[in-house]
Scaffold this active site. Structure first.
Site, PDB file in Angstrom:
ATOM      1  N   TRP A 164       0.822  -1.216   0.000  1.00  0.00           N
ATOM      2  CA  TRP A 164       0.000   0.000   0.000  1.00  0.00           C
ATOM      3  C   TRP A 164       0.859   1.271   0.000  1.00  0.00           C
ATOM      4  O   TRP A 164       0.482   2.300   0.541  1.00  0.00           O
ATOM      5  CB  TRP A 164      -0.967   0.003   1.190  1.00  0.00           C
ATOM      6  CG  TRP A 164      -1.980  -1.115   1.086  1.00  0.00           C
ATOM      7  CD1 TRP A 164      -1.844  -2.370   1.585  1.00  0.00           C
ATOM      8  CD2 TRP A 164      -3.237  -1.063   0.410  1.00  0.00           C
ATOM      9  NE1 TRP A 164      -2.946  -3.128   1.260  1.00  0.00           N
ATOM     10  CE2 TRP A 164      -3.822  -2.348   0.548  1.00  0.00           C
ATOM     11  CE3 TRP A 164      -3.929  -0.071  -0.280  1.00  0.00           C
ATOM     12  CZ2 TRP A 164      -5.068  -2.660   0.006  1.00  0.00           C
ATOM     13  CZ3 TRP A 164      -5.180  -0.381  -0.812  1.00  0.00           C
ATOM     14  CH2 TRP A 164      -5.732  -1.661  -0.664  1.00  0.00           C
ATOM     15  N   LYS A 189      -6.204  -0.158  -4.638  1.00  0.00           N
ATOM     16  CA  LYS A 189      -6.867   1.107  -4.933  1.00  0.00           C
ATOM     17  C   LYS A 189      -5.955   1.902  -5.862  1.00  0.00           C
ATOM     18  O   LYS A 189      -4.864   1.437  -6.230  1.00  0.00           O
ATOM     19  CB  LYS A 189      -7.116   1.921  -3.658  1.00  0.00           C
ATOM     20  CG  LYS A 189      -8.144   1.345  -2.705  1.00  0.00           C
ATOM     21  CD  LYS A 189      -8.357   2.292  -1.517  1.00  0.00           C
ATOM     22  CE  LYS A 189      -9.328   1.714  -0.516  1.00  0.00           C
ATOM     23  NZ  LYS A 189      -9.564   2.643   0.620  1.00  0.00           N
ATOM     24  N   ASP A 227     -33.872   2.464 -13.121  1.00  0.00           N
ATOM     25  CA  ASP A 227     -34.374   3.231 -11.985  1.00  0.00           C
ATOM     26  C   ASP A 227     -34.391   4.730 -12.294  1.00  0.00           C
ATOM     27  O   ASP A 227     -33.530   5.244 -13.007  1.00  0.00           O
ATOM     28  CB  ASP A 227     -33.470   2.975 -10.771  1.00  0.00           C
ATOM     29  CG  ASP A 227     -33.759   3.915  -9.628  1.00  0.00           C
ATOM     30  OD1 ASP A 227     -34.831   3.787  -9.017  1.00  0.00           O
ATOM     31  OD2 ASP A 227     -32.922   4.803  -9.361  1.00  0.00           O
ATOM     32  N   GLU A 255     -38.760   2.854 -15.014  1.00  0.00           N
ATOM     33  CA  GLU A 255     -39.468   3.339 -13.835  1.00  0.00           C
ATOM     34  C   GLU A 255     -39.766   4.813 -14.119  1.00  0.00           C
ATOM     35  O   GLU A 255     -38.962   5.688 -13.851  1.00  0.00           O
ATOM     36  CB  GLU A 255     -38.604   3.182 -12.578  1.00  0.00           C
ATOM     37  CG  GLU A 255     -39.397   3.479 -11.316  1.00  0.00           C
ATOM     38  CD  GLU A 255     -38.557   4.006 -10.171  1.00  0.00           C
ATOM     39  OE1 GLU A 255     -38.947   3.783  -9.020  1.00  0.00           O
ATOM     40  OE2 GLU A 255     -37.528   4.662 -10.424  1.00  0.00           O
TER      41      GLU A 255
END
Length: 668
Positions: A87, A119, A329, A383
């Site tokens: 890291w 990450k 959605d 929707e």
């Protein structure tokens, strides 16, 4: 000749609806804009080839090694950090900046391994920070620190689909809306495997042919119901691995069940560390402002990079997981600059008044075109509450291209009726209008209630009808007027909603058997309790409880609709509408539907004009097996008889119709 040529150039959506003619320029303009945008984006490629972003961005593994790419125009430096380099921000893991804001790094195969956490560390003018890659295909949360990280996911033996090519069943789609995490009875989060083993067989037995899975895309807060997405390409790891999800979908296909997912492209979580909120140090890489009601970020559909990201997301779920389509959605929020907030949509002009987000409409048009290019039989559902013309009209005809629109007004109507009107005030004409008021050129998904109606602060239909009596009087031998009324109306509401469909029907898991109480996810306000974020299947399975009645009725109703798919495609013909008697009757093909919603009046020898012939009851809400009183002799064959009116071919059928009863007769 000139007028004929002009007519040929008029889009079919306008030809089919003369009321749209005054807005033909706006409709044609949207259509042309989508075509031009597609050409500009794709060049000489197909739309499907353009949407291959997930094969280029993120972490890719080849025989030659690893390659990682990220789009971050504002970044001044990007480093890969993770288990493979302790890291640490190291020069040998720094990405190289390419053109158009793209960053890239290549590493040997031995550098990183399956299951390593990682990450990106991003630097920008005036700041820096850790970020999860936008295209990460797996994101996990540390159970102790609660920190999210991307995870390398390239198993030695990736899951192989046994049903790689799946053809959804023809006829009305009967959707079982479900949430993986709350599909267990214990007070915890359920898994993909548990759902596959324990719930899928229930759905198949109940007769539903489609499942709609909520909360698939990774989201940092479980209580968001999956609607505040952080990882758009990552199936939520709280339910299991990507391989587990693939196995679930594959086994559903083996049972003949289509699988669609809730796709959230209307907004995104504001989080910077877990989400896309500030990936390169700016808030406008993917977004343009915040949603005024949802505490989230709104996508900027004007940007090519955003369209590429979202279209690639559509293709990713279809191809990598073999989903059969999507329920999009928040479409209303997408297509209006006001997000639909405070808008009345009372006339056609409200759809063409410069309040519309043309780029969002363009994106949805391209998304539908792409999805059906990849899978012609794919299912797409909007929707969408405003009822914008063209939402579920094919793209080639000038529409946005969805296969179906959710009839969101129906569940709102039922709850409002239950809350605000006495039983004697339930008028068949009002109910009929709400259930059948739709555009002739669109297919809709009808539903009596969904997860929205059950969220904390509101109640399910059954709980609205029975309330606290559910805790004390659901034993079969227990006679209670409130419970008996609630069970009767619950069946009638679902009967009316399901038999008037024009496309499909939806049920949220557990509602079919009258799951008690509401839905509330673990949060600080409830002591992080899972008590209301689960499904008590044992209630439906207990032969001593009345929940079994409701489950049995729903199963019979759904299977009847499934078998009568040709009939349910036929037009609904009204046969009786009597508000004073509270009686409604309608016919579809050889099926006659009769409903008496009066709370205490039963009718003997009630006359209804129908097609000549004989009829027998094939489904009756008052049957003892469904918790009714068994007042109707279902073995009787009813013969029609001529009336005095010589101007009609219809004949009278005389029926006994008990109070609070609905039944179906089949023409023999």
């Amino acid at each position: 000749m000139a007028s004929t040529a002009k007519k040929k150039n008029v889009l079919k959506i306008i030809q089919n609806d003369p009321w749209l003619e005054p807005y033909s320029d706006a409709i044609s303009g949207r259509f042309e804009y989508a075509l031009n945008r597609e050409t500009a984006l794709t060049g000489n490629k197909t739309l499907s080839e353009f949407a291959d972003g997930y094969k280029y961005f993120g972490l890719q593994k080849t025989s030659e090694g690893w390659c990682f790419r990220e789009w971050a125009p504002n970044a001044t430096g990007i480093y890969l950090i993770g288990d493979f380099n302790h890291w640490e921000k190291r020069v040998d893991f720094k990405l190289e900046k390419l053109e158009n804001g793209v960053w890239e790094i290549k590493k040997p195969l031995e550098t990183m391994h399956h299951c390593d956490l990682f990450k990106i560390f991003v630097e920008w003018p005036g700041g820096s920070g850790e970020r999860i890659p936008a295209w990460a295909q797996r994101v996990v949360q540390d159970p102790e620190t609660y920190i999210f990280s991307a995870q390398i996911w390239f198993p030695e033996k990736p899951y192989t689909f046994h049903h790689e090519v799946f053809k959804p069943k023809a006829g009305p789609i009967l959707i079982y809306e479900c949430h993986i995490g709350m599909a267990v009875e214990e007070e915890r989060v359920g898994t993909y495997d548990e759902f596959r083993q324990n719930v899928l067989p229930r759905i198949a037995k109940a007769g539903y042919n489609t499942i709609q899975i909520m909360a698939i895309q990774e989201h940092p807060y479980y209580g968001s119901y999956g609607y505040h997405v952080s990882g758009f390409f990552a199936p939520s790891s709280r339910f299991g691995t990507p391989e587990d999800l693939k196995r679930l979908i594959d086994e559903a296909h083996g049972m003949g069940i289509s699988v669609i997912m809730d796709l959230i492209h209307s907004h995104a979580v504001k989080n910077s560390v877990e989400g896309l909120g500030s990936l390169d140090g700016t808030r406008n890489l993917y977004f343009e402002g915040e949603h005024p009601a949802w505490d989230s970020l709104c996508f900027n559909y004007k940007k090519d990079g955003v369209i590429h990201f979202l279209l690639s997301n559509c293709k990713y779920w279809l191809e990598e997981f073999n989903f059969d389509g999507f329920r999009f959605d928040g479409v209303t929020s997408m297509i209006y600059n006001s997000h639909g907030i405070g808008d009345k949509f009372s006339n056609y002009g409200d759809y063409y008044n410069l309040n519309e987000n043309g780029d969002a409409i363009c994106y949805l048009t391209l998304a539908n075109k792409l999805i059906h290019e990849i899978k012609p039989k794919a299912i797409t559902i909007a929707e969408e509450v405003s009822g914008m013309p063209g939402i579920s009209t094919p793209v080639k005809d000038g529409g946005i291209g969805f296969d179906y629109r959710l009839a969101m007004g129906i569940p709102d109507f039922w709850i409002k009726l239950i809350k605000e009107s006495k039983d004697e005030q339930w008028k068949p004409s009002r109910i009929w209008w709400e259930l059948t008021n739709r555009r002739a050129d669109e297919k809709i998904i009808s539903y009596a209630e969904s997860h929205d109606q059950a969220l904390v602060g509101d109640k399910t239909i059954i709980f609205r009808l029975i309330d606290a009596e559910m805790y004390w009087h659901m034993m079969k031998e227990d006679n209670n007027f409130v419970v008996e009324r609630g069970i009767a109306l619950h069946k009638i509401i679902r009967f009316l909603t399901a038999t008037t469909i024009n496309g499909g029907y939806l049920n949220f898991m557990g509602n079919e058997f009258g799951h008690p109480e509401w839905v509330d996810f673990p949060r600080q306000g409830n002591g992080w309790s899972y008590k209301y974020a689960r499904r008590q299947w044992s209630l439906a399975d207990n032969p001593n409880l009345k929940y079994e009645y409701l489950g049995s009725f729903d199963q019979k109703l759904i299977k009847l609709i499934s078998k009568g798919k040709k009939r349910l495609k036929e037009a609904i013909v009204q046969r009786c509408m009597n508000d004073s008697d509270q009686v409604l009757a309608y016919q579809r093909g050889d099926l006659l539907f009769v409903v008496n919603i009066h709370p205490y009046k039963s009718y003997t020898g009630y006359g209804i004009l129908v097609e000549k012939g004989s009829y027998k009851i094939i489904l009756n809400t008052d049957s003892v097996q469904f918790g009714g009183f068994g007042l109707i002799n279902e073995s009787i064959e009813h013969f029609t008889q001529k009336g005095l009116d010589k101007k009609t071919d219809l004949e009278w059928i005389k029926l006994y119709i008990p109070a609070r009863t609905a039944f179906i007769l089949k023409k023999q």
